[in-house]
Design a protein around this motif. Structure first.
Motif, PDB file in Angstrom:
ATOM      1  N   ASP A  30       0.832  -1.205   0.000  1.00 15.81           N
ATOM      2  CA  ASP A  30       0.000   0.000   0.000  1.00 15.81           C
ATOM      3  C   ASP A  30       0.867   1.255   0.000  1.00 15.81           C
ATOM      4  O   ASP A  30       2.026   1.231   0.409  1.00 15.81           O
ATOM      5  CB  ASP A  30      -0.903   0.021   1.239  1.00 15.81           C
ATOM      6  CG  ASP A  30      -1.853  -1.164   1.284  1.00 15.81           C
ATOM      7  OD1 ASP A  30      -2.087  -1.785   0.238  1.00 15.81           O
ATOM      8  OD2 ASP A  30      -2.362  -1.468   2.378  1.00 15.81           O
ATOM      9  N   PHE A  45      -3.878  10.599   1.595  1.00 13.64           N
ATOM     10  CA  PHE A  45      -3.962   9.837   0.351  1.00 13.64           C
ATOM     11  C   PHE A  45      -3.514   8.425   0.669  1.00 13.64           C
ATOM     12  O   PHE A  45      -2.456   8.217   1.261  1.00 13.64           O
ATOM     13  CB  PHE A  45      -3.045  10.461  -0.715  1.00 13.64           C
ATOM     14  CG  PHE A  45      -3.058   9.743  -2.026  1.00 13.64           C
ATOM     15  CD1 PHE A  45      -4.033  10.010  -2.965  1.00 13.64           C
ATOM     16  CD2 PHE A  45      -2.086   8.801  -2.331  1.00 13.64           C
ATOM     17  CE1 PHE A  45      -4.044   9.348  -4.187  1.00 13.64           C
ATOM     18  CE2 PHE A  45      -2.082   8.136  -3.544  1.00 13.64           C
ATOM     19  CZ  PHE A  45      -3.055   8.409  -4.471  1.00 13.64           C
ATOM     20  N   THR A  52      -3.578   4.144  -0.769  1.00 13.97           N
ATOM     21  CA  THR A  52      -3.989   3.085  -1.684  1.00 13.97           C
ATOM     22  C   THR A  52      -4.062   1.778  -0.917  1.00 13.97           C
ATOM     23  O   THR A  52      -3.354   1.571   0.069  1.00 13.97           O
ATOM     24  CB  THR A  52      -3.005   2.914  -2.860  1.00 13.97           C
ATOM     25  OG1 THR A  52      -1.756   2.454  -2.367  1.00 13.97           O
ATOM     26  CG2 THR A  52      -2.841   4.205  -3.627  1.00 13.97           C
ATOM     27  N   SER A  61      -7.853  -0.200  -4.563  1.00 20.91           N
ATOM     28  CA  SER A  61      -8.627   0.990  -4.212  1.00 20.91           C
ATOM     29  C   SER A  61      -7.718   2.162  -3.873  1.00 20.91           C
ATOM     30  O   SER A  61      -6.592   1.982  -3.428  1.00 20.91           O
ATOM     31  CB  SER A  61      -9.535   0.701  -3.012  1.00 20.91           C
ATOM     32  OG  SER A  61     -10.471  -0.303  -3.332  1.00 20.91           O
ATOM     33  N   VAL A  62      -8.261   3.379  -4.079  1.00 19.31           N
ATOM     34  CA  VAL A  62      -7.597   4.620  -3.748  1.00 19.31           C
ATOM     35  C   VAL A  62      -8.524   5.429  -2.853  1.00 19.31           C
ATOM     36  O   VAL A  62      -9.721   5.527  -3.138  1.00 19.31           O
ATOM     37  CB  VAL A  62      -7.267   5.447  -5.021  1.00 19.31           C
ATOM     38  CG1 VAL A  62      -6.627   6.776  -4.651  1.00 19.31           C
ATOM     39  CG2 VAL A  62      -6.370   4.652  -5.955  1.00 19.31           C
ATOM     40  N   PHE A 100     -12.566   4.061  -5.922  1.00 18.90           N
ATOM     41  CA  PHE A 100     -12.122   5.435  -5.697  1.00 18.90           C
ATOM     42  C   PHE A 100     -13.068   6.115  -4.718  1.00 18.90           C
ATOM     43  O   PHE A 100     -14.279   6.114  -4.922  1.00 18.90           O
ATOM     44  CB  PHE A 100     -12.109   6.198  -7.023  1.00 18.90           C
ATOM     45  CG  PHE A 100     -11.489   7.558  -6.927  1.00 18.90           C
ATOM     46  CD1 PHE A 100     -10.127   7.708  -6.907  1.00 18.90           C
ATOM     47  CD2 PHE A 100     -12.275   8.693  -6.851  1.00 18.90           C
ATOM     48  CE1 PHE A 100      -9.529   8.950  -6.821  1.00 18.90           C
ATOM     49  CE2 PHE A 100     -11.716   9.943  -6.753  1.00 18.90           C
ATOM     50  CZ  PHE A 100     -10.337  10.072  -6.745  1.00 18.90           C
TER      51      PHE A 100
END
Length: 135
Positions: free
Chosen positions: A98, A110, A112, A118-119, A133
């Motif tokens: 990640d 931020f 991931t 996924s973000v 997202f």
């Protein structure tokens, strides 16, 4: 006990080209008269390809032509490439690694999630596995 070897090119302001201080087990190179670290170099260092973490051979920095690779625990974390494409690649090995960017007030400004593809912004998880997202 201090051992000095005068191997410099004369531009070291009176300091030796190489100095080993046996009392502190420190080596100074290229004019470092009093080394602060176990290896203290004033100037450039050239090497062929790898810098390894001692006792941890799957953690290293690798240098090749127009490429720098950083691996940690057999995971290719960061790849810097200038081979016509000029890229910074994170998680080039496509492992479950990640990315987390923190701010002063948010541990996950931020984020991931490699396992779930996924973000996230301002969170570290989302609702369900059908979201790729989040804002």
């Amino acid at each position: 006990m201090i051992f000095s070897s005068f191997l410099g090119n004369g531009s070291n302001a009176g300091n030796p080209g190489m100095k080993f201080d046996a009392s502190s087990n420190k080596l100074g190179i290229n004019g470092v008269g009093t080394p602060s670290y176990e290896l203290d170099v004033a100037g450039d260092i050239g090497l062929n390809e790898y810098i390894y973490h001692k006792g941890d051979d799957d953690t290293f920095i690798q240098f090749t032509d127009d490429l720098i690779n950083i691996e940690v625990g057999e995971k290719q974390m960061i790849k810097l490439e200038q081979a016509g494409t000029n890229k910074i690649i994170l998680n080039n090995g496509q492992a479950d690694v990640d990315l987390q960017v923190k701010s002063k007030g948010n541990a996950n400004i931020f984020r991931t999630d490699a396992f779930n593809n996924s973000v996230y912004f301002g969170a570290n998880a989302g609702a369900g596995n059908d979201n790729s997202f989040w804002v």
